[in-house]
Scaffold this motif. Structure first.
Motif, PDB file in Angstrom:
ATOM      1  N   GLU A  28     -13.402 -25.972  26.798  1.00 46.00           N
ATOM      2  CA  GLU A  28     -14.434 -25.517  25.845  1.00 46.00           C
ATOM      3  C   GLU A  28     -13.962 -24.384  24.945  1.00 46.00           C
ATOM      4  OE1 GLU A  28     -16.189 -25.886  30.106  1.00 46.00           O
ATOM      5  OE2 GLU A  28     -14.582 -24.778  29.101  1.00 46.00           O
ATOM      6  N   ASP A  29     -12.653 -24.180  24.819  1.00 44.09           N
ATOM      7  CA  ASP A  29     -12.162 -23.015  24.086  1.00 44.09           C
ATOM      8  C   ASP A  29     -12.612 -22.991  22.629  1.00 44.09           C
ATOM      9  OD1 ASP A  29     -10.245 -25.268  24.356  1.00 44.09           O
ATOM     10  OD2 ASP A  29      -9.122 -24.187  22.825  1.00 44.09           O
ATOM     11  N   GLN A  30     -12.694 -24.159  21.999  1.00 51.32           N
ATOM     12  CA  GLN A  30     -13.065 -24.194  20.579  1.00 51.32           C
ATOM     13  C   GLN A  30     -14.558 -23.948  20.359  1.00 51.32           C
ATOM     14  OE1 GLN A  30     -10.693 -24.336  18.008  1.00 51.32           O
ATOM     15  NE2 GLN A  30      -9.467 -23.963  19.850  1.00 51.32           N
ATOM     16  N   THR A  31     -15.398 -24.457  21.250  1.00 51.25           N
ATOM     17  CA  THR A  31     -16.834 -24.157  21.115  1.00 51.25           C
ATOM     18  C   THR A  31     -17.098 -22.693  21.472  1.00 51.25           C
ATOM     19  OG1 THR A  31     -17.151 -25.182  23.303  1.00 51.25           O
ATOM     20  CG2 THR A  31     -17.763 -26.478  21.367  1.00 51.25           C
ATOM     21  N   ALA A  32     -16.302 -22.132  22.374  1.00 50.22           N
ATOM     22  CA  ALA A  32     -16.437 -20.704  22.663  1.00 50.22           C
ATOM     23  C   ALA A  32     -16.168 -19.879  21.401  1.00 50.22           C
ATOM     24  CB  ALA A  32     -15.481 -20.301  23.784  1.00 50.22           C
ATOM     25  N   LEU A  33     -15.207 -20.303  20.595  1.00 53.09           N
ATOM     26  CA  LEU A  33     -14.929 -19.614  19.333  1.00 53.09           C
ATOM     27  C   LEU A  33     -16.116 -19.708  18.376  1.00 53.09           C
ATOM     28  CD1 LEU A  33     -11.216 -20.647  18.663  1.00 53.09           C
ATOM     29  CD2 LEU A  33     -12.074 -18.375  19.305  1.00 53.09           C
ATOM     30  N   LEU A  34     -16.783 -20.870  18.348  1.00 53.78           N
ATOM     31  CA  LEU A  34     -17.965 -21.016  17.498  1.00 53.78           C
ATOM     32  C   LEU A  34     -19.074 -20.060  17.936  1.00 53.78           C
ATOM     33  CD1 LEU A  34     -18.154 -24.920  17.190  1.00 53.78           C
ATOM     34  CD2 LEU A  34     -17.486 -23.303  15.403  1.00 53.78           C
ATOM     35  N   ILE A  35     -19.228 -19.899  19.229  1.00 50.13           N
ATOM     36  CA  ILE A  35     -20.264 -18.998  19.744  1.00 50.13           C
ATOM     37  C   ILE A  35     -19.885 -17.546  19.454  1.00 50.13           C
ATOM     38  CG2 ILE A  35     -21.417 -18.211  21.857  1.00 50.13           C
ATOM     39  CD1 ILE A  35     -20.919 -21.207  22.837  1.00 50.13           C
ATOM     40  N   GLU A  36     -18.609 -17.218  19.571  1.00 50.11           N
ATOM     41  CA  GLU A  36     -18.153 -15.887  19.156  1.00 50.11           C
ATOM     42  C   GLU A  36     -18.531 -15.630  17.699  1.00 50.11           C
ATOM     43  OE1 GLU A  36     -14.052 -15.101  19.727  1.00 50.11           O
ATOM     44  OE2 GLU A  36     -14.063 -15.481  21.883  1.00 50.11           O
ATOM     45  N   SER A  37     -18.279 -16.611  16.837  1.00 46.32           N
ATOM     46  CA  SER A  37     -18.582 -16.456  15.406  1.00 46.32           C
ATOM     47  C   SER A  37     -20.068 -16.226  15.183  1.00 46.32           C
ATOM     48  CB  SER A  37     -18.117 -17.697  14.637  1.00 46.32           C
ATOM     49  OG  SER A  37     -16.719 -17.826  14.694  1.00 46.32           O
ATOM     50  N   TRP A  38     -20.897 -16.904  15.983  1.00 48.39           N
ATOM     51  CA  TRP A  38     -22.354 -16.701  15.887  1.00 48.39           C
ATOM     52  C   TRP A  38     -22.692 -15.233  16.137  1.00 48.39           C
ATOM     53  CZ3 TRP A  38     -27.164 -19.094  15.197  1.00 48.39           C
ATOM     54  CH2 TRP A  38     -28.256 -18.464  15.776  1.00 48.39           C
ATOM     55  N   PHE A  39     -22.140 -14.656  17.199  1.00 43.46           N
ATOM     56  CA  PHE A  39     -22.418 -13.255  17.501  1.00 43.46           C
ATOM     57  C   PHE A  39     -21.872 -12.338  16.404  1.00 43.46           C
ATOM     58  CE2 PHE A  39     -22.670 -14.679  22.082  1.00 43.46           C
ATOM     59  CZ  PHE A  39     -24.017 -14.383  22.224  1.00 43.46           C
ATOM     60  N   ILE A  40     -20.700 -12.630  15.907  1.00 39.59           N
ATOM     61  CA  ILE A  40     -20.111 -11.815  14.840  1.00 39.59           C
ATOM     62  C   ILE A  40     -20.995 -11.836  13.592  1.00 39.59           C
ATOM     63  CG2 ILE A  40     -18.165 -11.651  13.234  1.00 39.59           C
ATOM     64  CD1 ILE A  40     -16.397 -12.678  15.576  1.00 39.59           C
ATOM     65  N   GLN A  41     -21.460 -13.032  13.219  1.00 36.06           N
ATOM     66  CA  GLN A  41     -22.324 -13.168  12.042  1.00 36.06           C
ATOM     67  C   GLN A  41     -23.629 -12.402  12.206  1.00 36.06           C
ATOM     68  OE1 GLN A  41     -22.671 -17.406  11.596  1.00 36.06           O
ATOM     69  NE2 GLN A  41     -20.475 -17.647  11.189  1.00 36.06           N
ATOM     70  N   ASN A  42     -24.081 -12.263  13.455  1.00 38.29           N
ATOM     71  CA  ASN A  42     -25.323 -11.537  13.714  1.00 38.29           C
ATOM     72  C   ASN A  42     -25.067 -10.077  14.108  1.00 38.29           C
ATOM     73  OD1 ASN A  42     -27.824 -13.431  13.600  1.00 38.29           O
ATOM     74  ND2 ASN A  42     -26.239 -14.665  14.593  1.00 38.29           N
ATOM     75  N   GLN A  43     -23.807  -9.652  13.972  1.00 38.84           N
ATOM     76  CA  GLN A  43     -23.407  -8.271  14.234  1.00 38.84           C
ATOM     77  C   GLN A  43     -23.782  -7.818  15.651  1.00 38.84           C
ATOM     78  OE1 GLN A  43     -25.369  -6.449  10.721  1.00 38.84           O
ATOM     79  NE2 GLN A  43     -23.319  -6.196   9.849  1.00 38.84           N
ATOM     80  N   ILE A  44     -23.483  -8.703  16.598  1.00 42.77           N
ATOM     81  CA  ILE A  44     -23.794  -8.432  18.001  1.00 42.77           C
ATOM     82  C   ILE A  44     -22.487  -8.371  18.793  1.00 42.77           C
ATOM     83  CG2 ILE A  44     -24.896  -9.339  20.086  1.00 42.77           C
ATOM     84  CD1 ILE A  44     -26.989 -10.661  18.287  1.00 42.77           C
ATOM     85  N   PRO A  45     -22.204  -7.263  19.459  1.00 41.51           N
ATOM     86  CA  PRO A  45     -21.006  -7.194  20.308  1.00 41.51           C
ATOM     87  C   PRO A  45     -21.110  -8.206  21.463  1.00 41.51           C
ATOM     88  CG  PRO A  45     -21.936  -5.010  19.914  1.00 41.51           C
ATOM     89  CD  PRO A  45     -22.952  -5.997  19.435  1.00 41.51           C
ATOM     90  N   PHE A  46     -19.998  -8.767  21.848  1.00 43.06           N
ATOM     91  CA  PHE A  46     -20.011  -9.782  22.910  1.00 43.06           C
ATOM     92  C   PHE A  46     -18.781  -9.608  23.786  1.00 43.06           C
ATOM     93  CE2 PHE A  46     -17.651 -11.510  19.364  1.00 43.06           C
ATOM     94  CZ  PHE A  46     -16.525 -12.055  19.962  1.00 43.06           C
ATOM     95  N   LYS A  47     -18.809 -10.287  24.913  1.00 39.36           N
ATOM     96  CA  LYS A  47     -17.665 -10.322  25.815  1.00 39.36           C
ATOM     97  C   LYS A  47     -17.320 -11.784  26.088  1.00 39.36           C
ATOM     98  CE  LYS A  47     -18.930  -5.985  28.116  1.00 39.36           C
ATOM     99  NZ  LYS A  47     -17.792  -5.201  27.612  1.00 39.36           N
ATOM    100  N   ARG A  48     -16.053 -12.016  26.399  1.00 35.59           N
ATOM    101  CA  ARG A  48     -15.613 -13.371  26.725  1.00 35.59           C
ATOM    102  C   ARG A  48     -14.613 -13.330  27.873  1.00 35.59           C
ATOM    103  NH1 ARG A  48     -12.859 -18.056  22.784  1.00 35.59           N
ATOM    104  NH2 ARG A  48     -12.100 -19.364  24.508  1.00 35.59           N
ATOM    105  N   GLU A  49     -14.781 -14.214  28.804  1.00 35.83           N
ATOM    106  CA  GLU A  49     -13.790 -14.442  29.854  1.00 35.83           C
ATOM    107  C   GLU A  49     -13.590 -15.942  29.976  1.00 35.83           C
ATOM    108  OE1 GLU A  49     -13.171 -12.196  33.775  1.00 35.83           O
ATOM    109  OE2 GLU A  49     -14.309 -13.985  34.341  1.00 35.83           O
ATOM    110  N   LYS A  50     -12.343 -16.376  29.828  1.00 41.01           N
ATOM    111  CA  LYS A  50     -12.032 -17.810  29.744  1.00 41.01           C
ATOM    112  C   LYS A  50     -12.934 -18.403  28.677  1.00 41.01           C
ATOM    113  CE  LYS A  50      -9.723 -18.411  34.118  1.00 41.01           C
ATOM    114  NZ  LYS A  50      -9.631 -17.013  34.536  1.00 41.01           N
ATOM    115  N   ASN A  51     -13.779 -19.376  28.993  1.00 39.40           N
ATOM    116  CA  ASN A  51     -14.613 -19.995  27.956  1.00 39.40           C
ATOM    117  C   ASN A  51     -16.090 -19.630  28.072  1.00 39.40           C
ATOM    118  OD1 ASN A  51     -12.364 -21.269  26.820  1.00 39.40           O
ATOM    119  ND2 ASN A  51     -12.525 -22.988  28.241  1.00 39.40           N
ATOM    120  N   ASN A  52     -16.372 -18.567  28.808  1.00 39.86           N
ATOM    121  CA  ASN A  52     -17.734 -18.029  28.905  1.00 39.86           C
ATOM    122  C   ASN A  52     -17.888 -16.879  27.916  1.00 39.86           C
ATOM    123  OD1 ASN A  52     -18.634 -19.488  31.504  1.00 39.86           O
ATOM    124  ND2 ASN A  52     -16.693 -18.525  32.103  1.00 39.86           N
TER     125      ASN A  52
END
Length: 356
Positions: A28-52
């Motif tokens: 799921e690495d590529q969909t994890a990147l899409l979800i990261e982008s969602w948080f970035i676009q909404n200016q929300i800090p996030f964390k990621r480990e593997k594909n979570n």
């Protein structure tokens, strides 16, 4: 703060991108990147480990209890009966087609939109943490279970799975057993009073007829089903062992450990569980989340299907747009208005729960 209408539009746009990005369990690495982008676009800090991928509300307060919002972004492999391209987001007759649209992309993007709606609110009674998890479909070791160590103690959770936005207040657990029945090998022409296949027939009958005493109000009885059997290699040899696989759906009256003990005490065989952590889960009907849903006309029921609820120790409610019968089916789809309703109802339920 973004309007619900804008959040809904953005959630549907994200779901289309997720559909068109393969995300089989542990890939799921590529969909994890899409979800990261969602948080970035909404200016929300996030964390990621593997594909979570996960995030906390802006005004997280350690003195408050924490509510988890969770759904998964991995999918099964496409059903062979697909006639559409499973990796193409197709909108037709109010339906959004594509692999993972119903299970559980619609739930995930609806919960992400809901999280954004509440993200900057300073007056929440609970902290919010949202987790877009991996490996749900495979019950893998690098899914939600691996994220829990990074989260504060959870008071309660909403797990996004397709329930037609009805309230699944209990969910059956799963216990899969490998059962080995041993006997004495011999030539088929000779007398043998220790034929493991005959012994297996008695054990199968026990699995078929045994009844556990405790019946759940929401989930009914424990259900045990023999699903596989294997023994022997040629017609004139009595084998030395026979192997069974048993699928047990556990209600919320028992732990998997209790069920395993009963099995071992009643059959003469080697019994090996494949895992012990996929326990049943439930939430009281008088819990604030459930009562908020009931006040909005939602009904309660018990779910026979497994989700990431099984790895949670807190009280949890399964709730989401879409319908479970569409999951893993050919030409999977979700209605666009189900996503609209899902976001609206999630927000209304949490608003009542937070008493804003």
């Amino acid at each position: 703060m973004k309007t619900i209408e804008l959040l809904t539009q953005e959630a549907i746009a994200l779901l289309k991108k997720l559909i068109e990005t393969p995300s089989f369990s542990s890939e799921e690495d590529q969909t994890a990147l899409l979800i990261e982008s969602w948080f970035i676009q909404n200016q929300i800090p996030f964390k990621r480990e593997k594909n979570n991928v996960w995030a906390f509300n802006k005004f997280f307060d350690k003195s408050k209890p924490t509510l988890l919002l969770n759904s998964h972004h991995d999918t099964v492999r496409p059903n062979q009966a697909y006639t559409n391209d499973p990796f193409k987001a197709i909108v037709q007759d109010g339906k959004l087609f594509g692999l993972g649209s119903n299970d559980a992309g619609g739930c995930l993007v609806s919960l992400l939109a809901t999280f954004v709606y509440f993200y900057e609110n300073e007056n929440l009674s609970h902290n919010l943490v949202v987790v877009a998890s991996a490996e749900e479909e495979s019950s893998g070791k690098n899914g939600l279970n691996s994220v829990l160590q990074h989260l504060p103690a959870l008071d309660c959770a909403i797990v996004g799975e397709p329930t037609l936005m009805q309230l699944a207040v209990a969910e059956k657990g799963l216990l899969v057993l490998d059962v080995k029945i041993k006997g004495t090998a011999s030539h088929a022409a000779h007398q043998n009073d220790d034929n493991c296949i005959y012994s297996t027939m008695q054990i199968i009958d026990w699995f078929k007829t045994f009844k556990y005493d405790k019946i759940s109000e929401q989930l009914g009885p424990v259900k045990m089903t023999v699903t596989q059997i294997n023994a022997g290699k040629q017609h004139n040899v009595v084998p030395s062992e026979c192997d069974l696989v048993v699928d047990i759906r556990v209600n919320d009256c028992y732990s998997n450990t209790e069920i395993l003990e009963v099995v071992k005490n009643n059959i003469n065989a080697e019994v090996t569980p494949r895992s012990m952590h996929l326990n049943a889960s439930s939430i009281p009907v008088n819990h604030g989340l459930v009562q908020a849903g009931i006040a909005l006309g939602r009904t309660t029921y018990g779910s026979p299907t497994l989700s990431d609820q099984s790895v949670l120790s807190c009280q949890s409610l399964k709730l989401g747009p879409g319908e479970t019968l569409r999951s893993h089916s050919a030409n999977e789809f979700i209605f666009l208005n189900e996503i609209e309703e899902g976001i609206d109802l999630y927000i209304k339920i949490l608003t009542d729960f937070f008493k804003l």
